[in-house]
Scaffold this motif. Sequence first.
Motif: not given
Length: 199
Positions: A132-150
Amino acid sequence: MSRHETSPTTVQPASNHRPNACCFCWCCCCSCSWNEDRERPWRASRETKLETIPNCEACAKPTPEEVRGWAQSFDKLMKSPAGRNVFREFLRTEYSEENMLFWLACEELKTECNKHTIDEKARMIYEDYISILSPKEVSLDSRVREVINRKMQEPSSHTFDDAQLQIYTLMHRDSYPRFLNSAIYKSLLQSVSRSSSES
């Protein structure tokens, strides 16, 4: 002359000189007359850490049939290196080039086998496009973000598959219809059709 001035490691800025343009002048990356009048204010502010992704993929000039085929399906457009280049140029005009850059970075990651390289590239992709700190952050839903974080605890070449699919779908649904109606696509279509009829 000082040692510093003669050092072979001195690097010139790549943006000022492009001796090895990778494709023909219809393309987005070349410094030819077709692109001379285009402003590039986004280039300096939207650099990516993933320097392995070129400004433009090396490819042959597309045939008229190939260019017309891009209007038939988004898959045809994305499977064509020339198509991706032109679509990427269009995304730049909409300030959403990061979607294509992210997709390309994920494709590149899938080809890696070395564990250390996978870890390194996965972290760069995360920092460039997911954080979320990146100026080039792509638009993803929270479920996909959680999967990536894991998955980032033990990255693999498929860590971003769900996110890549989501961005692919977003480009298909959102940007692709506008691309087909854009001046960029229409002028390319006219250009290749004209050169085909002249030959």
